[in-house]
Design an enzyme around this catalytic site. Structure first.
Site, PDB file in Angstrom:
ATOM      1  N   GLU A  98      -1.596-124.496  -7.720  1.00 44.42           N
ATOM      2  CA  GLU A  98      -0.733-125.295  -6.840  1.00 44.42           C
ATOM      3  C   GLU A  98      -0.875-126.774  -7.167  1.00 44.42           C
ATOM      4  O   GLU A  98      -1.971-127.242  -7.466  1.00 44.42           O
ATOM      5  CB  GLU A  98      -1.154-125.014  -5.387  1.00 44.42           C
ATOM      6  CG  GLU A  98      -0.335-125.721  -4.337  1.00 44.42           C
ATOM      7  CD  GLU A  98      -0.681-125.264  -2.907  1.00 44.42           C
ATOM      8  OE1 GLU A  98      -1.115-124.102  -2.697  1.00 44.42           O
ATOM      9  OE2 GLU A  98      -0.519-126.088  -1.996  1.00 44.42           O
ATOM     10  N   ASP A 100       0.387-130.336  -5.324  1.00 42.93           N
ATOM     11  CA  ASP A 100       0.945-130.725  -4.017  1.00 42.93           C
ATOM     12  C   ASP A 100       1.257-132.186  -3.825  1.00 42.93           C
ATOM     13  O   ASP A 100       0.399-133.036  -4.100  1.00 42.93           O
ATOM     14  CB  ASP A 100      -0.124-130.502  -2.924  1.00 42.93           C
ATOM     15  CG  ASP A 100      -0.334-129.073  -2.583  1.00 42.93           C
ATOM     16  OD1 ASP A 100       0.581-128.283  -2.737  1.00 42.93           O
ATOM     17  OD2 ASP A 100      -1.458-128.773  -2.134  1.00 42.93           O
ATOM     18  N   GLU A 102       2.128-133.968  -0.183  1.00 47.73           N
ATOM     19  CA  GLU A 102       2.351-133.759   1.252  1.00 47.73           C
ATOM     20  C   GLU A 102       2.410-135.129   1.913  1.00 47.73           C
ATOM     21  O   GLU A 102       1.577-135.987   1.629  1.00 47.73           O
ATOM     22  CB  GLU A 102       1.210-132.943   1.876  1.00 47.73           C
ATOM     23  CG  GLU A 102       1.095-131.547   1.304  1.00 47.73           C
ATOM     24  CD  GLU A 102       0.113-130.668   2.074  1.00 47.73           C
ATOM     25  OE1 GLU A 102      -0.720-131.204   2.829  1.00 47.73           O
ATOM     26  OE2 GLU A 102       0.195-129.438   1.913  1.00 47.73           O
ATOM     27  N   HIS A 115      -0.503-137.357   0.551  1.00 51.54           N
ATOM     28  CA  HIS A 115      -1.672-136.540   0.246  1.00 51.54           C
ATOM     29  C   HIS A 115      -1.360-135.726  -1.017  1.00 51.54           C
ATOM     30  O   HIS A 115      -0.291-135.138  -1.110  1.00 51.54           O
ATOM     31  CB  HIS A 115      -1.876-135.624   1.459  1.00 51.54           C
ATOM     32  CG  HIS A 115      -2.924-134.580   1.331  1.00 51.54           C
ATOM     33  ND1 HIS A 115      -4.190-134.717   1.855  1.00 51.54           N
ATOM     34  CD2 HIS A 115      -2.890-133.356   0.754  1.00 51.54           C
ATOM     35  CE1 HIS A 115      -4.888-133.616   1.604  1.00 51.54           C
ATOM     36  NE2 HIS A 115      -4.131-132.779   0.932  1.00 51.54           N
ATOM     37  N   LYS A 126      -9.500-131.086  -4.339  1.00 54.42           N
ATOM     38  CA  LYS A 126      -9.330-132.213  -5.263  1.00 54.42           C
ATOM     39  C   LYS A 126      -8.310-133.198  -4.681  1.00 54.42           C
ATOM     40  O   LYS A 126      -7.381-133.625  -5.346  1.00 54.42           O
ATOM     41  CB  LYS A 126      -8.884-131.704  -6.633  1.00 54.42           C
ATOM     42  CG  LYS A 126      -9.913-130.741  -7.252  1.00 54.42           C
ATOM     43  CD  LYS A 126      -9.606-130.416  -8.679  1.00 54.42           C
ATOM     44  CE  LYS A 126     -10.514-129.328  -9.238  1.00 54.42           C
ATOM     45  NZ  LYS A 126     -11.959-129.645  -9.211  1.00 54.42           N
ATOM     46  N   ASP A 191      -2.458-130.530  14.445  1.00 55.22           N
ATOM     47  CA  ASP A 191      -3.895-130.278  14.616  1.00 55.22           C
ATOM     48  C   ASP A 191      -4.734-131.064  13.596  1.00 55.22           C
ATOM     49  O   ASP A 191      -5.935-131.193  13.754  1.00 55.22           O
ATOM     50  CB  ASP A 191      -4.199-128.764  14.531  1.00 55.22           C
ATOM     51  CG  ASP A 191      -3.607-128.115  13.300  1.00 55.22           C
ATOM     52  OD1 ASP A 191      -2.601-128.641  12.749  1.00 55.22           O
ATOM     53  OD2 ASP A 191      -4.149-127.089  12.863  1.00 55.22           O
TER      54      ASP A 191
END
Ligand SMILES: *[C@@H]1O[C@H](CO)[C@@H](O)[C@H](O)[C@H]1NC(C)=O
Length: 280
Positions: A98, A100, A102, A115, A126, A191
């Site tokens: 993956e 990413d 974000e 992120h 990482k 959360d």
């Protein structure tokens, strides 16, 4: 357009190709959100929305083994605290790979966090996080993932913000054996997303909407166990960071990086991951 197929022919005729943005209707499927994801303007624009009952998301029809994917995104404006907007590549299964991007929302006027993470065979840890040098909700900006056998480069408006090099030579796993699909989503993560979960999503401001456009994919399409890149593909396949890119990367890391797993000694009491001792 032909940009989805970097085949021998398109490599040879690359200079003749007019590279234009892909039509979302042809290149992706909206896979969840029950109508909250919409393809608009003849496939030029895709919007995702989030309300109390659900977020939404889409994925590419094709799988890729290496590629350069650019997406323009305009993030949720105003009070976006608790929301997460994503754009990433991922392979299936329990030992997935993956790559990413974000985007963690925030209260009006407070900065988003960008992120990033890389997983190989199901192992991540990482993370690097950044603030942006512009308001990502005011306009579209281009977020790019370049993934070739030697490196992964994350860029924002053409400025590299992170390079994850292939350090298999010193025993670091690198994603290069599993084809990945492109995904994007908008969902509730109150959360943990904003100030570590302290600031919750304000549902009175919903629905929240993020917009995507100008998807450009130059990639090796993987299907039936074969890559469309059967001979030497385009320049992205061997792209490295030149000295200008390295200088810009250092500028971003110096001024906008807010978290780097490679400097988080507390988190890795047995010692930092090996790639952290290599200069990149
Ligand atoms: C939100 O704003 C606060 C205060 O400026 C900041 O500490 C935090 O990093 C920002 N971003 C997120 C996603 O929490």
């Amino acid at each position: 357009m032909a940009i989805f197929k970097i085949s021998v022919l398109s490599a040879i005729f690359a200079t003749l190709l007019v590279v234009s943005a892909a039509d979302f209707g042809r290149e992706v499927d909206i896979t969840w959100g029950n109508g909250r994801g919409k393809i608009l303007n003849n496939g030029e624009l895709l919007t995702l929305s989030l309300d109390k009952s659900s977020g939404s998301g889409f994925q590419s029809k094709n799988e890729f083994l290496f590629g350069k994917i650019d997406m323009q995104i305009k993030l949720v404006p105003g009070n976006s605290a608790g929301t997460v907007t994503t754009f990433y590549l991922k392979s299936p299964g329990s030992t997935w790979d993956e790559i990413d991007f974000e985007f963690l929302g925030n209260l009006s006027g407070d900065p988003y966090i960008l992120h990033t993470n890389v997983y190989t065979q199901g192992k991540g840890n990482k993370e690097q996080q950044f603030y942006l040098w512009f308001d990502p909700t005011a306009n579209f900006h281009t977020y790019s993932i370049l993934w070739n056998p030697q490196r992964i480069i994350f860029s924002v408006d053409g400025t590299p913000i992170r390079e994850f090099k292939n350090f298999e030579s010193i025993g670091v796993l690198f994603p290069k054996n599993q084809a990945m699909r492109m995904y994007a989503s908008l969902w509730n993560a109150d959360d943990w997303a904003t100030r570590g979960g302290l600031v919750k999503t304000d549902w009175s401001k919903s629905p929240f909407t993020a917009s995507y456009k100008s998807l450009r994919v130059e990639a090796c399409v993987w299907s039936n166990g074969r890559s469309s890149c059967n001979s030497k593909p385009s320049s992205w396949f061997t792209q490295e960071m030149d000295s200008t890119s390295q200088a810009r990367l250092r500028w971003v890391q110096k001024n906008y990086m807010i978290y780097n797993y490679c400097t988080d000694g507390k988190r890795f009491p047995q010692g930092l991951p090996r790639e952290c001792s290599m200069s990149s």
